[in-house]
Design a protein around this motif. Structure first.
Motif, mmCIF file in Angstrom:
data_model
loop_
_atom_site.group_PDB
_atom_site.id
_atom_site.type_symbol
_atom_site.label_atom_id
_atom_site.label_comp_id
_atom_site.label_asym_id
_atom_site.label_seq_id
_atom_site.Cartn_x
_atom_site.Cartn_y
_atom_site.Cartn_z
ATOM 1 N N ILE A 189 39.891 30.156 43.523
ATOM 2 C CA ILE A 189 39.569 29.335 42.353
ATOM 3 C C ILE A 189 38.786 28.114 42.824
ATOM 4 O O ILE A 189 38.924 27.674 43.972
ATOM 5 C CB ILE A 189 40.835 28.899 41.583
ATOM 6 C CG1 ILE A 189 41.876 28.267 42.504
ATOM 7 C CG2 ILE A 189 41.406 30.064 40.810
ATOM 8 C CD1 ILE A 189 43.020 27.584 41.778
ATOM 9 N N GLU A 240 44.700 31.875 46.088
ATOM 10 C CA GLU A 240 45.941 32.226 45.401
ATOM 11 C C GLU A 240 46.254 33.698 45.653
ATOM 12 O O GLU A 240 45.360 34.540 45.522
ATOM 13 C CB GLU A 240 45.768 32.074 43.884
ATOM 14 C CG GLU A 240 45.332 30.708 43.436
ATOM 15 C CD GLU A 240 45.183 30.635 41.923
ATOM 16 O OE1 GLU A 240 45.691 29.669 41.348
ATOM 17 O OE2 GLU A 240 44.577 31.544 41.330
ATOM 18 N N LYS A 259 41.834 37.761 33.873
ATOM 19 C CA LYS A 259 42.820 37.024 34.647
ATOM 20 C C LYS A 259 43.757 36.224 33.753
ATOM 21 O O LYS A 259 43.362 35.740 32.688
ATOM 22 C CB LYS A 259 42.151 36.088 35.655
ATOM 23 C CG LYS A 259 41.361 34.958 35.040
ATOM 24 C CD LYS A 259 40.909 33.951 36.094
ATOM 25 C CE LYS A 259 41.971 32.908 36.409
ATOM 26 N NZ LYS A 259 41.464 31.803 37.257
ATOM 27 N N ALA A 260 44.984 36.112 34.229
ATOM 28 C CA ALA A 260 45.915 35.133 33.675
ATOM 29 C C ALA A 260 46.108 34.094 34.766
ATOM 30 O O ALA A 260 46.060 34.413 35.957
ATOM 31 C CB ALA A 260 47.243 35.804 33.334
ATOM 32 N N GLU A 320 47.860 37.079 44.404
ATOM 33 C CA GLU A 320 48.142 37.602 43.068
ATOM 34 C C GLU A 320 48.361 39.116 43.107
ATOM 35 O O GLU A 320 47.666 39.832 43.830
ATOM 36 C CB GLU A 320 46.970 37.288 42.118
ATOM 37 C CG GLU A 320 46.585 35.811 42.154
ATOM 38 C CD GLU A 320 45.826 35.348 40.918
ATOM 39 O OE1 GLU A 320 45.770 36.089 39.926
ATOM 40 O OE2 GLU A 320 45.300 34.208 40.980
ATOM 41 N N GLU A 330 42.774 35.461 44.648
ATOM 42 C CA GLU A 330 41.750 34.811 43.843
ATOM 43 C C GLU A 330 41.351 33.509 44.526
ATOM 44 O O GLU A 330 42.208 32.761 45.008
ATOM 45 C CB GLU A 330 42.241 34.514 42.420
ATOM 46 C CG GLU A 330 41.074 33.919 41.623
ATOM 47 C CD GLU A 330 41.347 33.541 40.188
ATOM 48 O OE1 GLU A 330 42.518 33.414 39.784
ATOM 49 O OE2 GLU A 330 40.352 33.343 39.468
ATOM 50 N N GLY A 370 47.944 36.119 38.185
ATOM 51 C CA GLY A 370 48.152 34.685 38.421
ATOM 52 C C GLY A 370 48.797 34.409 39.772
ATOM 53 O O GLY A 370 49.578 35.212 40.284
ATOM 54 N N GLY A 371 48.445 33.284 40.345
ATOM 55 C CA GLY A 371 48.959 32.896 41.660
ATOM 56 C C GLY A 371 50.477 32.791 41.646
ATOM 57 O O GLY A 371 51.047 32.141 40.771
HETATM 58 MG MG MG Z 1 44.452 32.835 39.742
#
Ligand code: MG
Ligand code: OOG
Length: 262
Positions: free
Chosen positions: A142, A107, A62-63, A109, A140, A233-234
């Motif tokens: 988190i 998020e 993941k980024a 993504e 995702e 990434g979100g």
């Molecule tokens: Mg994320």
């Protein structure tokens, strides 16, 4: 690298226990203000080694903190990279137990699956698209292990970038003919629109986040392997969720991803 290996192992155990027991802890830079980028990744590596040692398998790379909205929300300006494990995977439409988590947020993504390995340095949008087999929509979940979801760059890296759960869904699409910059994303919580974004919110193009991950790994002598799943990434700020919430994210051209929190 001001921390010795003993302290790194101790902090890894501390943060992983916080994850596994769903207990918030003080951010580790309170006690270790000199913790640097290399220490932080060394702690993350140790957490990942512990998981692999117990039989967990890496499910995705993941980024994170790759959109302006996320950077602003968390007060951190630099993208971060982490690993996601098989036990964090939840089926599309599935249930997520909030009792196992501290203060989850969701998020939206765009995720990439590679058909060829991606080896930096020097990866860019074109090299990522050339190596991509298909893209899929993902959510995702988190869950920072830090009190009040407050952290700085090094403490969030050490905490494996808040990795907790993830859902992949919808439709797998070849990137040919897709403009990932203008691809629209609508996030709904309990039927209400709570976040809107387009792919370009992620570093101008979500493939830039994948290139950044490949270039980051290259500095450690590693590459992203063929077949890897990568969350870019979100695209918007992350949305807090609790028991009783239903999330549905609609991705233009890629279908929906949904889950319920119980
Ligand atoms: Mg994320
Ligand atoms: C760090 C992880 C951020 C993303 O997609 O931006 C992340 C956090 O905000 O807790 O996964």
């Amino acid at each position: 690298m001001p921390l010795d290996t003993h302290t790194i192992a101790q902090l890894a155990e501390h943060l992983e226990n916080a994850e596994l027991t769903a207990t918030a802890v003080a951010k580790i830079t309170d006690a270790h203000p000199d913790l640097d980028w290399d220490d932080a990744y060394a702690i993350q590596d140790e957490i990942c080694r512990r998981k692999v040692g117990r039989g967990a398998r890496v499910a995705a790379f993941k980024a994170g903190l790759t959109s302006r909205a996320k950077m602003k929300q968390m007060g951190v300006e630099t993208p971060v990279f982490g690993l996601i494990f098989d036990y964090m995977s939840v089926a599309d439409g599935g249930e997520i137990k909030t009792a196992e988590l501290i203060h989850p947020k969701v998020e939206a993504e765009i995720a990439f699956v590679l058909k060829q390995p991606l080896r930096g340095p020097g990866c860019n949008v074109a090299s990522v698209l050339a190596a991509t087999d298909f893209v899929v929509p993902a959510v995702e979940i988190i869950d920072s292990r830090y009190e009040n979801f407050r952290f700085d760059l090094t403490s969030v890296i050490a905490d494996n970038t808040s990795s907790s759960r993830f859902v992949v869904g919808g439709v797998a699409r070849n990137v040919e003919g897709l403009d990932l910059r203008t691809l629209g994303i609508v996030m709904e919580k309990n039927g209400e629109v709570v976040a809107l974004a387009a792919g370009a919110a992620v570093l101008g193009h979500p493939a830039v986040a994948v290139a950044a991950l490949a270039n980051h790994l290259a500095a450690r002598g590693e590459a992203i392997p063929a077949g890897a799943l990568i969350l870019s990434g979100g695209a918007s700020e992350a949305i807090p969720v609790g028991a009783g919430d239903a999330i549905c994210v609609r991705f233009q051209d890629l279908g929906t991803v949904s889950m319920r929190f119980v």
